[in-house]
Design an enzyme around this catalytic site. Structure first.
Site, PDB file in Angstrom:
ATOM      1  N   ALA A 165       0.830  -1.218   0.000  1.00  0.00           N
ATOM      2  CA  ALA A 165       0.000   0.000   0.000  1.00  0.00           C
ATOM      3  C   ALA A 165       0.856   1.256   0.000  1.00  0.00           C
ATOM      4  O   ALA A 165       0.463   2.297  -0.552  1.00  0.00           O
ATOM      5  CB  ALA A 165      -0.916  -0.021   1.214  1.00  0.00           C
ATOM      6  N   ILE A 213       3.745   1.620  -1.469  1.00  0.00           N
ATOM      7  CA  ILE A 213       4.479   1.812  -2.732  1.00  0.00           C
ATOM      8  C   ILE A 213       3.595   2.555  -3.727  1.00  0.00           C
ATOM      9  O   ILE A 213       2.480   2.128  -4.026  1.00  0.00           O
ATOM     10  CB  ILE A 213       4.904   0.445  -3.325  1.00  0.00           C
ATOM     11  CG1 ILE A 213       5.867  -0.266  -2.369  1.00  0.00           C
ATOM     12  CG2 ILE A 213       5.569   0.643  -4.681  1.00  0.00           C
ATOM     13  CD1 ILE A 213       6.162  -1.692  -2.753  1.00  0.00           C
ATOM     14  N   GLU A 255       2.443   2.807  -6.865  1.00  0.00           N
ATOM     15  CA  GLU A 255       2.437   2.117  -8.156  1.00  0.00           C
ATOM     16  C   GLU A 255       2.172   3.071  -9.319  1.00  0.00           C
ATOM     17  O   GLU A 255       2.728   2.929 -10.404  1.00  0.00           O
ATOM     18  CB  GLU A 255       1.361   1.016  -8.173  1.00  0.00           C
ATOM     19  CG  GLU A 255       1.606  -0.125  -7.210  1.00  0.00           C
ATOM     20  CD  GLU A 255       0.852   0.061  -5.912  1.00  0.00           C
ATOM     21  OE1 GLU A 255       0.562   1.225  -5.555  1.00  0.00           O
ATOM     22  OE2 GLU A 255       0.577  -0.952  -5.227  1.00  0.00           O
ATOM     23  N   ASP A 303      26.901  21.259 -36.175  1.00  0.00           N
ATOM     24  CA  ASP A 303      27.590  21.604 -37.408  1.00  0.00           C
ATOM     25  C   ASP A 303      26.556  22.043 -38.442  1.00  0.00           C
ATOM     26  O   ASP A 303      25.438  21.543 -38.460  1.00  0.00           O
ATOM     27  CB  ASP A 303      28.359  20.372 -37.901  1.00  0.00           C
ATOM     28  CG  ASP A 303      29.015  20.634 -39.242  1.00  0.00           C
ATOM     29  OD1 ASP A 303      29.763  21.610 -39.337  1.00  0.00           O
ATOM     30  OD2 ASP A 303      28.771  19.855 -40.180  1.00  0.00           O
TER      31      ASP A 303
END
Length: 428
Positions: free
Chosen positions: A281, A283, A285, A327
């Protein structure tokens, strides 16, 4: 060591001559020395590696571990949600980076450097990859040198070696041999790949190609340099470490509290499930996939402006860029020049109007003079197609001459060149 040897010694040691190598000898040397190219960092990344890189984010690793643990504990719903989230994130990142990688590979195959080479007394134009050790290269103002070499002929040659030495002023080159202990920046009888002819003309014998060149050695060092990560990657890594530490502390704390609390009446399996549930819970996601989608959108917007980003996270780094140097010639222009108009004291003449131009003596005289004072060459392909090789300014005069039937070869049979003063910005 070639800088400390005289020219004839170098020619003997490399088993070559001033007339150039034979086709048979070139074939042998290509087998021995390989092609004149070297690999660079990130040059070729396989699709599998691109896909694998999507799973290396610390946050992704934490999510995958949490999903696997949830599965072991029987919480298949959480496991499914986490694995779907991480898989979608990996697929989005893979598709974007693979598309950019393939586009860059195609773009790279379109960029081919040419070199003017003397072989069997014939002047030909080759892709730089076909140059081999012992070849005789002809250098003109503006040429980007495609191999390391010892100078065997030169006329007022100056080379810009900023790429290798950092020295801004062009270096005046010489033919004489030098002391064997002479440092690389002071080897004035040598030229190196990647440097540019500022003025003058020369012939060199190739002494090193590909990864054996000085710039090839630098490229190898760059290739071996470890990637430090973008600012976003470093911040995510820091966040993952902090978040991981907090989650572990909370989960272990809850587990220990449940075990040792006199008021708790839970078995060990229930406590582990609660601890893991709290970890999952905690973490975020949604953070991972949100970042990936945002970066993918940024990558698409950059693509619409005709720019390619190899790696998804680089889109964020680009936001910190304030100056971009590139260049001009051959990059944002074609690198080709054409004579469109000849101006004399009396009038201006359109080169496209060939019939009118043929009748104007003043214009013809100027064009003929431009063809005489010229180091470009005509080359016929097996199909009969005529192409001009050499400096772009010189080539423009030969193109204009061909339109009205003036050929350099025919002019040179009538009037032979006695001497020359190479083009230089200071004396023009």
């Amino acid at each position: 060591m070639y800088h400390s040897q005289n020219i004839e010694h170098v020619l003997r040691e490399l088993d070559s001559s001033r007339e150039g190598l034979s086709a048979k000898e070139v074939s042998k040397r290509v087998k021995k020395y390989g092609k004149n190219k070297f690999s660079t960092a990130g040059e070729s990344i396989s699709r599998f590696k691109i896909f694998l890189n999507q799973w290396k984010s610390p946050l992704i690793i934490i999510l995958v571990v949490a999903g696997v643990v949830s599965g072991f504990l029987g919480d298949f719903l959480d496991m499914t949600i986490i694995l779907i989230t991480t898989s979608v994130n990996a697929v989005i990142g893979f598709v974007q980076e693979d598309k950019a990688s393939r586009a860059l590979k195609k773009l790279g195959s379109m960029i081919k450097y040419k070199a003017i080479v003397l072989r069997e007394e014939r002047v030909i134009s080759l892709n730089s990859e076909e140059i081999t050790v012992g070849d005789i290269l002809i250098l003109n103002p503006g040429d980007k040198i495609q191999a390391d070499g010892r100078i065997i002929e030169e006329k007022d040659l100056k080379v810009n070696e900023t790429l290798l030495t950092g020295e801004v002023e062009p270096i005046k080159k010489i033919l004489e041999k030098l002391d064997k202990n002479t440092r690389l920046p002071d080897r004035k009888n040598m030229v190196y790949r990647g440097t540019i002819v500022a003025s003058g003309i020369a012939k060199i014998i190739v002494t090193a190609i590909g990864a054996k060149t000085e710039i090839g050695k630098v490229a190898q060092l760059v290739k071996d340099t470890q990637d430090t990560g973008t600012p976003l990657q470093l911040q995510l890594k820091k966040l993952a470490k902090t978040l991981g530490g907090i989650i572990v502390l909370i989960s272990v704390g809850v587990l220990l509290l449940g075990i040792f609390s006199p008021y708790a009446d839970y078995n060990i399996i229930e406590l582990i499930e609660v601890s893991v549930a709290m970890a999952v819970a905690a973490i975020p996601e949604g953070l991972v996939i949100s970042l990936t989608v945002i970066l993918a959108i940024g990558m698409q917007k950059i693509l619409k402006r005709n720019a390619l980003v190899r790696r998804l996270v680089s889109a964020e780094t680009l936001g910190s860029v304030s100056v971009i140097c590139c260049d001009k010639t051959g990059t944002i222009t074609e690198g080709k020049m054409y004579v469109t108009k000849i101006s004399t004291a009396s009038d201006d003449f359109d080169v496209e109007n060939e019939d009118n131009l043929k009748q104007k003596k003043e214009a013809l005289f100027i064009l003929t003079a431009g063809i005489f004072a010229n180091d470009a060459y005509l080359q016929k392909s097996p199909t009969g197609r005529v192409s001009v090789i050499g400096d772009t300014t010189d080539a423009s005069f030969l193109h204009a001459g061909l339109k009205i039937g003036i050929e350099k070869v025919k002019l040179e049979k009538i009037n032979h060149r006695l001497d020359e003063i190479p083009f230089e910005s200071k004396t023009k």
